[in-house]
Design a protein around this motif. Structure first.
Motif, PDB file in Angstrom:
ATOM      1  N   LEU A  76       0.845  -1.183   0.000  1.00 24.97           N
ATOM      2  CA  LEU A  76       0.000   0.000   0.000  1.00 24.97           C
ATOM      3  C   LEU A  76       0.892   1.249   0.000  1.00 24.97           C
ATOM      4  CD1 LEU A  76      -3.083   0.283   2.363  1.00 24.97           C
ATOM      5  CD2 LEU A  76      -1.842   2.239   1.507  1.00 24.97           C
ATOM      6  N   SER A  77       0.888   1.985  -1.114  1.00 23.23           N
ATOM      7  CA  SER A  77       1.712   3.208  -1.188  1.00 23.23           C
ATOM      8  C   SER A  77       1.061   4.293  -0.369  1.00 23.23           C
ATOM      9  CB  SER A  77       1.793   3.743  -2.615  1.00 23.23           C
ATOM     10  OG  SER A  77       2.345   2.812  -3.454  1.00 23.23           O
ATOM     11  N   VAL A  78       1.816   4.948   0.475  1.00 28.74           N
ATOM     12  CA  VAL A  78       1.255   6.044   1.273  1.00 28.74           C
ATOM     13  C   VAL A  78       1.839   7.390   0.878  1.00 28.74           C
ATOM     14  CG1 VAL A  78       0.759   4.503   3.205  1.00 28.74           C
ATOM     15  CG2 VAL A  78       2.885   5.830   3.227  1.00 28.74           C
ATOM     16  N   MET A  79       2.972   7.365   0.223  1.00 25.65           N
ATOM     17  CA  MET A  79       3.533   8.623  -0.287  1.00 25.65           C
ATOM     18  C   MET A  79       4.314   8.304  -1.563  1.00 25.65           C
ATOM     19  SD  MET A  79       7.076   8.562   0.433  1.00 25.65           S
ATOM     20  CE  MET A  79       7.570  10.255   0.707  1.00 25.65           C
ATOM     21  N   GLN A 100       9.111   5.863  -0.953  1.00 21.93           N
ATOM     22  CA  GLN A 100      10.552   5.933  -1.207  1.00 21.93           C
ATOM     23  C   GLN A 100      11.258   6.385   0.064  1.00 21.93           C
ATOM     24  OE1 GLN A 100      10.061   5.431  -4.655  1.00 21.93           O
ATOM     25  NE2 GLN A 100      11.902   4.253  -4.367  1.00 21.93           N
ATOM     26  N   ASN A 101      10.543   7.182   0.842  1.00 20.28           N
ATOM     27  CA  ASN A 101      11.024   7.673   2.123  1.00 20.28           C
ATOM     28  C   ASN A 101       9.838   7.656   3.043  1.00 20.28           C
ATOM     29  OD1 ASN A 101      13.592   8.685   2.767  1.00 20.28           O
ATOM     30  ND2 ASN A 101      13.383   9.958   0.944  1.00 20.28           N
ATOM     31  N   VAL A 102       9.370   6.469   3.366  1.00 20.02           N
ATOM     32  CA  VAL A 102       8.038   6.328   3.938  1.00 20.02           C
ATOM     33  C   VAL A 102       7.876   7.113   5.241  1.00 20.02           C
ATOM     34  CG1 VAL A 102       8.395   4.213   5.300  1.00 20.02           C
ATOM     35  CG2 VAL A 102       6.193   4.602   4.199  1.00 20.02           C
ATOM     36  N   ASN A 103       8.969   7.221   5.992  1.00 18.46           N
ATOM     37  CA  ASN A 103       8.842   7.883   7.297  1.00 18.46           C
ATOM     38  C   ASN A 103       8.848   9.408   7.204  1.00 18.46           C
ATOM     39  OD1 ASN A 103      11.537   7.566   6.605  1.00 18.46           O
ATOM     40  ND2 ASN A 103      12.245   7.275   8.697  1.00 18.46           N
ATOM     41  N   SER A 104       8.940   9.972   5.991  1.00 16.50           N
ATOM     42  CA  SER A 104       8.729  11.426   5.911  1.00 16.50           C
ATOM     43  C   SER A 104       7.281  11.720   5.487  1.00 16.50           C
ATOM     44  CB  SER A 104       9.746  12.100   4.989  1.00 16.50           C
ATOM     45  OG  SER A 104       9.621  11.625   3.684  1.00 16.50           O
ATOM     46  N   TYR A 105       6.423  10.694   5.581  1.00 18.11           N
ATOM     47  CA  TYR A 105       4.986  10.870   5.330  1.00 18.11           C
ATOM     48  C   TYR A 105       4.441  12.034   6.162  1.00 18.11           C
ATOM     49  CZ  TYR A 105      -0.052  10.094   5.528  1.00 18.11           C
ATOM     50  OH  TYR A 105      -1.408  10.264   5.463  1.00 18.11           O
ATOM     51  N   PRO A 135      14.644  10.967  -7.403  1.00 19.85           N
ATOM     52  CA  PRO A 135      13.990  12.286  -7.401  1.00 19.85           C
ATOM     53  C   PRO A 135      13.675  12.773  -8.819  1.00 19.85           C
ATOM     54  CG  PRO A 135      15.841  12.270  -5.882  1.00 19.85           C
ATOM     55  CD  PRO A 135      15.923  10.983  -6.666  1.00 19.85           C
ATOM     56  N   PHE A 136      14.432  12.289  -9.814  1.00 21.83           N
ATOM     57  CA  PHE A 136      14.190  12.711 -11.200  1.00 21.83           C
ATOM     58  C   PHE A 136      13.151  11.843 -11.900  1.00 21.83           C
ATOM     59  CE2 PHE A 136      18.524  13.542  -9.827  1.00 21.83           C
ATOM     60  CZ  PHE A 136      18.529  14.925  -9.886  1.00 21.83           C
ATOM     61  N   THR A 137      13.041  10.581 -11.487  1.00 23.43           N
ATOM     62  CA  THR A 137      12.086   9.705 -12.167  1.00 23.43           C
ATOM     63  C   THR A 137      10.733   9.664 -11.459  1.00 23.43           C
ATOM     64  OG1 THR A 137      12.810   7.740 -10.972  1.00 23.43           O
ATOM     65  CG2 THR A 137      13.891   8.191 -13.065  1.00 23.43           C
ATOM     66  N   ARG A 138      10.729   9.940 -10.161  1.00 19.47           N
ATOM     67  CA  ARG A 138       9.463   9.866  -9.416  1.00 19.47           C
ATOM     68  C   ARG A 138       9.030  11.216  -8.856  1.00 19.47           C
ATOM     69  NH1 ARG A 138       6.785   5.506  -7.959  1.00 19.47           N
ATOM     70  NH2 ARG A 138       7.483   3.532  -8.773  1.00 19.47           N
ATOM     71  N   GLY A 139       9.880  12.208  -9.035  1.00 15.73           N
ATOM     72  CA  GLY A 139       9.465  13.561  -8.669  1.00 15.73           C
ATOM     73  C   GLY A 139       9.506  13.847  -7.180  1.00 15.73           C
ATOM     74  N   ARG A 140       8.850  14.948  -6.827  1.00 12.67           N
ATOM     75  CA  ARG A 140       8.917  15.454  -5.463  1.00 12.67           C
ATOM     76  C   ARG A 140       7.988  14.680  -4.544  1.00 12.67           C
ATOM     77  NH1 ARG A 140      11.664  20.323  -5.527  1.00 12.67           N
ATOM     78  NH2 ARG A 140      11.910  19.778  -3.344  1.00 12.67           N
ATOM     79  N   GLU A 141       8.309  14.792  -3.248  1.00 13.91           N
ATOM     80  CA  GLU A 141       7.543  14.074  -2.235  1.00 13.91           C
ATOM     81  C   GLU A 141       6.123  14.597  -2.071  1.00 13.91           C
ATOM     82  OE1 GLU A 141      10.912  12.986   0.783  1.00 13.91           O
ATOM     83  OE2 GLU A 141       9.233  13.884   1.862  1.00 13.91           O
ATOM     84  N   ARG A 142       5.171  13.678  -1.957  1.00 14.27           N
ATOM     85  CA  ARG A 142       3.788  14.041  -1.611  1.00 14.27           C
ATOM     86  C   ARG A 142       3.127  12.836  -0.963  1.00 14.27           C
ATOM     87  NH1 ARG A 142       3.471  12.455  -7.573  1.00 14.27           N
ATOM     88  NH2 ARG A 142       5.702  12.645  -7.377  1.00 14.27           N
ATOM     89  N   SER A 143       2.192  13.112  -0.044  1.00 10.72           N
ATOM     90  CA  SER A 143       1.578  12.038   0.741  1.00 10.72           C
ATOM     91  C   SER A 143       0.092  11.913   0.452  1.00 10.72           C
ATOM     92  CB  SER A 143       1.752  12.338   2.237  1.00 10.72           C
ATOM     93  OG  SER A 143       3.116  12.354   2.585  1.00 10.72           O
ATOM     94  N   ARG A 144      -0.421  10.705   0.605  1.00 10.62           N
ATOM     95  CA  ARG A 144      -1.860  10.471   0.518  1.00 10.62           C
ATOM     96  C   ARG A 144      -2.521  10.904   1.821  1.00 10.62           C
ATOM     97  NH1 ARG A 144      -3.205   4.443  -1.038  1.00 10.62           N
ATOM     98  NH2 ARG A 144      -5.231   5.302  -0.502  1.00 10.62           N
ATOM     99  N   SER A 145      -3.858  10.949   1.821  1.00 11.71           N
ATOM    100  CA  SER A 145      -4.517  11.372   3.055  1.00 11.71           C
ATOM    101  C   SER A 145      -4.663  10.184   3.996  1.00 11.71           C
ATOM    102  CB  SER A 145      -5.876  11.998   2.754  1.00 11.71           C
ATOM    103  OG  SER A 145      -6.810  10.998   2.469  1.00 11.71           O
TER     104      SER A 145
END
Ligand code: 5AD
Ligand code: SF4
Length: 442
Positions: free
Chosen positions: A158-161, A208-213, A174-184
């Motif tokens: 389950l992707s959360v961000m 990719q950096n799940v704990n910066s959700y 960062p170039f292939t998946r872009g900037r960080e954003r989280s689901r609600s």
């Protein structure tokens, strides 16, 4: 061809778990649009490959697979071939150029990770002879409203961000998946409720950096607490964590919540402070070791794994020995090791690639050998003890055995009895190796 029947789509996935989760999103979009999924490429009208660009050898494998798709397309020119994911994003139209290793001409559609909603329409256009390229990255797309098309099972991704803002200098993400954003948080919790009702017994939260959700005022620790509260019989896992975002609060939540698995994948990449600085990892080995100490103090019995890159530009024998020394100190349960692979346009690309391939290979081998000794030693201590495993299904090696996993993510093999997948079984461990525990139902 019978035009009444649904068009069949075959999807093949490479790379990380995020890609597996993304393929389920793509399949959901296609299913809604009236396509049918096919497990057999020979019977499909559409061949999709979801790709990885993290290292050069990942891309080599995908060119190899496209060669196979080419063979099928030569037999049936109506077949639509699509390249999705990180390699599509990285190479864009370069993938359809004639010289793209002899397979460019067979690629009809190229779709990056943030444009999957366009896949059904692009396939239709391809049947009208139009090649399609959609590689725009987004700051907001999270596919939050899409329920992935999962095969029934006991374990779900389950992707959360999405994306990554860390910009490690070696990394193309960062170039292939872009900037960080989280689901609600609320839709993630709803999705877990649905999974629980459908009988899933394990959910792995991905990023990719799940704990910066981050969702408004909720952080990853709040999300984990909420998700774990849905169904206490459901195991909650998460990956991948960056050491910089491994907060004391999160460690506390893992420690206190019984159904959050006590297993942390915490990539260190190198044990040399000089190399960590060049990698822009934003921590020192002292900080990392402090984190490991805090994790072990707060979460008794926790298991740890890591990623190591050997042969980063300028890595000396001394830097390499520092990495071995760090591994020696931490003692990991598991490890993923990689030879440094220069990726065009990443900051480290400009640093050159001065460690010869045979030196990289030797260093990786030394890291692997040490990791194996440590894992054997750790696993030996389980022999004679008991623990609970979640049964996954038949062992890959023998039809007479089951395989399952401990809370700490250790693979366990037990003789078959009348259990079923998804059952929790108490096991007495009788034997061990570096990668596996063997036991019998207690
Ligand atoms: N070369 C080798 N390994 C890499 N990784 C990421 N980029 C590269 C690269 N250019 C590794 C890192 C990361 C893992 C997913 O892949 O160890 O944690
Ligand atoms: Fe790549 Fe670093 Fe982001 Fe991981 S944290 S995806 S290695 S840039």
């Amino acid at each position: 061809m019978n035009s009444d029947r649904k068009k069949r789509v075959y999807v093949e996935t490479y790379g990380c778990q995020m890609n597996l989760a993304d393929s389920e999103i793509v399949q959901s979009l296609l299913d809604t649009d009236g396509f049918e999924m096919s497990p057999l490429m020979e019977e499909a009208d559409v061949l999709l490959v979801n790709t990885c660009a993290i290292r050069e050898n990942a891309e080599q494998r995908i060119y190899g697979r496209l060669g196979e798709f080419k063979r099928l397309k030569q037999l049936n020119p109506d077949i639509v071939v699509g390249v999705l994911g990180c390699m599509a994003e990285r190479l864009r139209t370069k993938l359809v150029e004639e010289h793209a290793r002899g397979v460019g001409q067979i690629v009809d559609i190229i779709v990056g990770p943030d444009e999957y909603r366009k896949v059904p329409a692009l396939i239709q256009k391809a049947w009208n002879g139009e090649k399609g390229v959609a590689v725009q990255l987004s700051r907001v797309e999270t596919y939050d409203d899409i329920m992935p098309l999962r095969t029934e099972g006991k374990s779900a991704w389950l992707s959360v961000m999405r994306g990554c803002d860390k910009f490690c200098t070696f990394c193309v993400v960062p170039f292939t998946r872009g900037r960080e954003r989280s689901r609600s948080l609320s839709t993630i919790v709803e999705e877990v409720e649905t999974l629980s009702k459908r009988g899933f017994r394990e959910v792995t939260l991905l990023g990719q950096n799940v704990n910066s959700y981050r969702d408004g005022s909720s952080d990853f620790s709040d999300l984990m607490r909420a998700v774990a509260g849905v169904d206490r019989l459901m195991r909650i896992r998460f990956t991948t964590s960056h050491p910089q975002d491994m907060s004391e609060k999160l460690i506390g939540t893992i420690a206190e919540t019984p159904n959050i698995c006590k297993y942390i994948h915490l990539p260190v990449q190198s044990g040399s402070d000089r190399i960590l600085e060049l990698m822009n990892r934003t921590y020192t080995t002292a900080h990392y070791l402090g984190l490991v100490e805090m994790i072990r103090r707060n979460i008794p019995g926790v298991t740890l794994s890591t990623d190591i890159i050997s042969g980063f530009p300028t890595e000396s024998e001394e830097d390499h020995r520092d990495t071995l020394a760090l591994i020696e100190r931490v003692k990991y349960d598991g490890m993923y090791t990689f030879k440094y692979s220069p990726r065009e346009n990443t900051p480290s690309f400009k640093m050159g690639d001065d460690v010869p391939d045979e030196v990289k290979a030797r260093r990786v081998n030394e890291v692997v050998a040490l990791a194996k000794i440590q894992a054997e030693e750790i696993n030996r201590r389980y022999v004679g003890t008991t623990g609970e495993i979640l049964l996954e299904g038949e062992s890959k090696k023998s039809p007479d055995e089951w395989q399952g996993r401990t809370d700490g993510n250790k693979m366990v093999i037990v003789p078959k009895r009348d259990f079923s997948a998804g059952a929790y079984v108490n096991v007495r461990f009788t034997r061990s190796s570096a990668a596996t525990l063997f036991g019998e139902a207690a």
